[in-house]
Design an enzyme around this catalytic site. Structure first.
Site, PDB file in Angstrom:
ATOM      1  N   ARG A 222       0.803  -1.218   0.000  1.00 46.33           N
ATOM      2  CA  ARG A 222       0.000   0.000   0.000  1.00 46.33           C
ATOM      3  C   ARG A 222       0.842   1.276   0.000  1.00 46.33           C
ATOM      4  NH1 ARG A 222      -2.250  -3.743  -1.189  1.00 46.33           N
ATOM      5  NH2 ARG A 222      -4.198  -4.607  -0.408  1.00 46.33           N
TER       6      ARG A 222
ATOM      7  N   SER B 230     -11.484   0.333   2.459  1.00 45.75           N
ATOM      8  CA  SER B 230     -10.714  -0.132   3.611  1.00 45.75           C
ATOM      9  C   SER B 230      -9.915   1.028   4.193  1.00 45.75           C
ATOM     10  CB  SER B 230      -9.776  -1.258   3.181  1.00 45.75           C
ATOM     11  OG  SER B 230      -9.058  -1.757   4.269  1.00 45.75           O
TER      12      SER B 230
ATOM     13  N   GLU C 291      -4.728   3.672   5.778  1.00 49.89           N
ATOM     14  CA  GLU C 291      -4.488   3.456   4.345  1.00 49.89           C
ATOM     15  C   GLU C 291      -5.036   4.651   3.569  1.00 49.89           C
ATOM     16  OE1 GLU C 291      -6.506   0.359   1.264  1.00 49.89           O
ATOM     17  OE2 GLU C 291      -5.425  -0.554   2.938  1.00 49.89           O
TER      18      GLU C 291
END
Length: 307
Positions: free
Chosen positions: A176, A226, A296
């Site tokens: 990520r 998410s 994130e």
């Protein structure tokens, strides 16, 4: 920064309908949150992107790149200066066994294009809501696959407004993350190296992943997807669930009862509500399990009282 002067000067670069003034950014984010952008710019050519960047540098106008707003929260005070959107860059084409997709195309659409061309390797992206540029920025992934598995190279504009081709390994792609923000790159298009496959087999994988996504994720409410990265040795959603945080929230934002890894805008939430829920989750999980959850999702812009 004199708005009328900036508008006049930007109109020397772009057509008027490519420049929006005081644009509500909640209209451009998946969470349906965010204040106004001073100037919301949608260039249609690479040359226009280069000229806007060079103008912003020359005139010292603040500059922010916004994808399709799927993995970002814009604060209630909005974003000062220029917000650049590459939503007009949506073309996808095939070159041999490669798929070349412009930055503003959805990575989902690149995955579907690969299916139609009977190319395998992008199936994992069939449920990722971001753009191609955003997918590179965060090395997006799902269900065991990620961008770095199939990216060959990308075309970028650098901080000086110059265009370069950059190889995948030069982006430092990891879980990520990438060096795109650090380098100040703006991705224009990405080339994915795929393999020939069988339509029905590729479609079966994508149908299975789509079913998993739709059955487990709270797609009925606005959200940024998410929220947290997976902490080493744990699953963020499981930690949040075991902290009994599902259904708890601040204002109109709450932790999803369907998937604990998601925070949803359930009832006209503000960005401040949403961020407060993120912080509540982080504090609770840290206190209960000693695990620090790292975001994130990106947070951009200013608080309302600062605007």
């Amino acid at each position: 920064m004199n708005k009328q002067t900036v508008i006049s000067e930007l109109q020397d670069i772009l057509a008027k309908d490519h420049i929006l003034i005081d644009e509500e950014l909640k209209n451009h984010t998946y969470t349906k949150l965010g204040g106004k952008a001073d100037f919301f710019i949608t260039p249609g050519t690479i040359e226009e992107v280069q000229e806007v960047i060079r103008y912003a540098i020359r005139k010292q106008v603040p500059f922010t790149l916004l994808g399709n707003g799927s993995n970002v929260i814009v604060r209630d005070g909005g974003i000062r200066g220029i917000v650049l959107s590459l939503k007009k860059f949506r073309a996808i084409r095939r070159e041999g066994n490669k798929v070349v997709a412009e930055s503003g195309a959805r990575i989902i659409d690149a995955s579907r294009f690969a299916l139609q061309e009977k190319l395998t390797g992008l199936e994992f992206a069939c449920g990722i809501p971001g753009t191609v540029g955003g997918a590179l920025y965060m090395n997006a992934g799902a269900y065991g696959g990620e961008i770095k598995d199939c990216l060959e190279h990308a075309l970028i504009v650098d901080r000086g407004g110059d265009v370069h081709q950059v190889l995948a390994e030069e982006f430092d792609l990891d879980y990520r993350t990438s060096n795109i923000a650090e380098k100040g790159y703006i991705v224009l298009e990405a080339t994915f190296q795929l393999k020939e496959g069988h339509y029905e087999e590729i479609k079966a994988v994508m149908d299975d992943l789509t079913f998993k996504r739709e059955s487990k994720q709270p797609l009925e409410y606005p959200s940024c997807g998410s929220v947290f990265k997976r902490p080493p040795g744990y699953f963020a959603g499981k930690l949040i669930q075991d902290s009994e945080l599902q259904g708890k929230g601040v204002g109109g934002a709450e932790v999803s009862t369907k998937h604990a890894g998601f925070i949803v805008n359930k009832d006209n939430a503000t960005a401040s509500d949403y961020i407060a829920v993120i912080e509540m989750v982080q504090q609770t999980v840290k206190a209960k399990f000693g695990v620090k959850l790292e975001r994130e999702v990106r947070i951009l812009g200013e608080d309302e009282e600062m605007a």
